[in-house]
Design a protein around this motif. Structure first.
Motif, PDB file in Angstrom:
ATOM      1  N   LEU A   1      38.365  47.054  32.450  1.00  0.00           N
ATOM      2  CA  LEU A   1      38.253  45.652  32.863  1.00  0.00           C
ATOM      3  C   LEU A   1      39.119  44.820  31.936  1.00  0.00           C
ATOM      4  N   LEU A   2      40.136  44.208  32.525  1.00  0.00           N
ATOM      5  CA  LEU A   2      41.036  43.368  31.732  1.00  0.00           C
ATOM      6  C   LEU A   2      40.570  41.930  31.862  1.00  0.00           C
TER       7      LEU A   2
ATOM      8  N   ILE B   1      50.407  46.062  29.782  1.00  0.00           N
ATOM      9  CA  ILE B   1      49.044  46.461  29.452  1.00  0.00           C
ATOM     10  C   ILE B   1      48.269  46.782  30.718  1.00  0.00           C
ATOM     11  N   TYR B   2      48.493  45.963  31.753  1.00  0.00           N
ATOM     12  CA  TYR B   2      47.811  46.240  33.024  1.00  0.00           C
ATOM     13  C   TYR B   2      48.258  47.581  33.586  1.00  0.00           C
TER      14      TYR B   2
ATOM     15  N   VAL C   1      40.445  43.078  37.032  1.00  0.00           N
ATOM     16  CA  VAL C   1      40.982  41.989  36.215  1.00  0.00           C
ATOM     17  C   VAL C   1      40.151  40.738  36.442  1.00  0.00           C
ATOM     18  N   ILE C   2      39.757  40.106  35.352  1.00  0.00           N
ATOM     19  CA  ILE C   2      39.115  38.802  35.433  1.00  0.00           C
ATOM     20  C   ILE C   2      40.058  37.798  34.807  1.00  0.00           C
TER      21      ILE C   2
ATOM     22  N   PRO D   1      47.411  41.704  40.030  1.00  0.00           N
ATOM     23  CA  PRO D   1      46.328  41.318  40.938  1.00  0.00           C
ATOM     24  C   PRO D   1      45.060  40.944  40.167  1.00  0.00           C
ATOM     25  N   VAL D   2      44.386  39.913  40.640  1.00  0.00           N
ATOM     26  CA  VAL D   2      43.194  39.413  39.957  1.00  0.00           C
ATOM     27  C   VAL D   2      42.003  39.595  40.887  1.00  0.00           C
ATOM     28  N   ASP D   3      40.903  40.076  40.350  1.00  0.00           N
ATOM     29  CA  ASP D   3      39.713  40.276  41.169  1.00  0.00           C
ATOM     30  C   ASP D   3      38.823  39.045  41.184  1.00  0.00           C
ATOM     31  N   VAL D   4      38.552  38.486  40.010  1.00  0.00           N
ATOM     32  CA  VAL D   4      37.658  37.337  39.952  1.00  0.00           C
ATOM     33  C   VAL D   4      38.308  36.245  39.106  1.00  0.00           C
TER      34      VAL D   4
END
Lengths: 166, 183
Positions: A69-70, A87-88, A97-98, A124-127
């Motif tokens: 979890l980044l 890093i991702y 990813v948050i 890409p971002v999840d939240v």
């Protein structure tokens, strides 16, 4: 994982999904990418008062290879953007990813030439978490949202390829 | 030689002592934790303080459409578009607040000339999966009865100025830059 694709959508794989998702969502290992004041609130979230360990996410790993979890907490400048991208890319699947705070989400107050206008232009971002900086409760809320997201995933299907920049 | 060995054993004794001193504190907390500091967040929520600045809300019915908030906003988080209605009053057709960009500074609330028109709520849990959900729309929309010239003018502009438009330029920019880099 290979085996499941041959088995199809049988009861075995659905139960396996439930088990794997349950273990994944309750053992998120965050990689703190703190570049600004949001990281201070992130420290508070991990601290005694809010205690991220209650959600199984207390194991901070400062190596992208050991984390899934980044949490990008802070302003990302254009010079930092390749580092964040690297890093991702180094993180092993599954990864989430948050984007924490206004700066990471949309550039925030730094609507200027050296600042990345939202990390979703490169990863890409999840939240997305709002706030400047967000309260620790808001970050916990985001992690709970992410746990709901993880619950819906399946080991049979690869994660939905996210379009960068929505 | 003897002095050195004396010091050596004294240090060892000190180390053992300090381990038990530390463990004593740990055991003490283990037996009686004292004050509980951890807040059980999702179940028990702490009430924010009185001046806490949470999510921005607009009472759009008393908004005069003066655009003071949109002009003072340091991050251009407020998109406000007005038209004159039949009573020559300004009607806020579009009033979008981009919560993703808002820095919760409160300048707009100070600038707002109407009492309790623009205000902060003590709401802070509005994380979302997409950026578009973070834009709150308050606008009253188009005039109910479009007149001949007045309504014709704003209507073609409307889709471009509506909510998600704020995100589109960013995307467009990145696409352009990617194309340029590709070339």
């Amino acid at each position: 994982m290979g085996l499941e694709e041959k088995l199809g959508d049988s009861i075995f794989t659905t139960k396996l999904d439930a088990l794997i998702n349950w273990s994944r969502k309750n053992s998120l290992w965050p990689m703190p990418f703190g570049t600004a004041c949001c990281a201070i609130e992130f420290m508070a979230t991990v601290g005694t008062r809010f205690d991220l360990a209650r959600f199984g996410a207390e194991a901070m790993r400062f190596s992208p290879r050991q984390s899934d979890l980044l949490i990008v907490s802070g302003t990302i400048s254009n010079k930092m953007a390749p580092v964040l991208k690297k890093i991702y890319d180094q993180m092993a699947e599954p990864k989430w990813v948050i984007s924490m705070g206004s700066c990471a989400t949309s550039g925030g107050i730094f609507d200027s030439y050296p600042t990345l206008q939202g990390i979703d232009t490169i990863i890409p971002v999840d939240v997305y978490v709002t706030g400047c900086p967000p309260r620790p409760e808001a970050l916990i809320d985001a992690i709970m949202l992410l746990q709901d997201l993880i619950k819906q995933e399946s080991v049979r299907r690869p994660r939905k390829a996210m379009v960068i920049g929505q | 030689m003897t002095e050195n060995s004396k010091g050596y054993f004294k240090k060892m004794l000190d180390a053992v002592k300090s381990v038990f001193t530390g463990l004593g504190v740990t055991i003490g907390y283990g037996v009686s934790p004292g004050r509980e500091v951890t807040q059980q967040y999702p179940e028990v929520k702490r009430e924010p303080y009185d001046r806490f600045r949470g999510k921005l809300f607009v009472d759009i019915n008393i908004c005069t459409g003066c655009t003071a908030c949109a002009r003072i906003c340091p991050v251009d988080a407020i998109v406000l578009k007005t038209v004159r209605d039949e009573n020559k009053k300004l009607r806020p057709v579009v009033f979008d607040i981009d919560n993703a960009r808002c820095i919760y500074c409160g300048l707009c609330v100070e600038a707002c000339p109407v009492d309790n028109c623009l205000y902060f709520r003590k709401e802070y849990e509005f994380s979302s999966y997409s950026k578009d959900e973070l834009i709150s729309h308050f606008g009253l929309g188009e005039l109910p009865q479009p007149d001949k010239p007045a309504a014709d003018r704003p209507s073609p502009d409307m889709p471009a100025q509506a909510g998600p438009a704020k995100d589109q330029p960013v995307q467009g920019k990145t696409d352009e830059t990617r194309k340029e880099e590709g070339k």
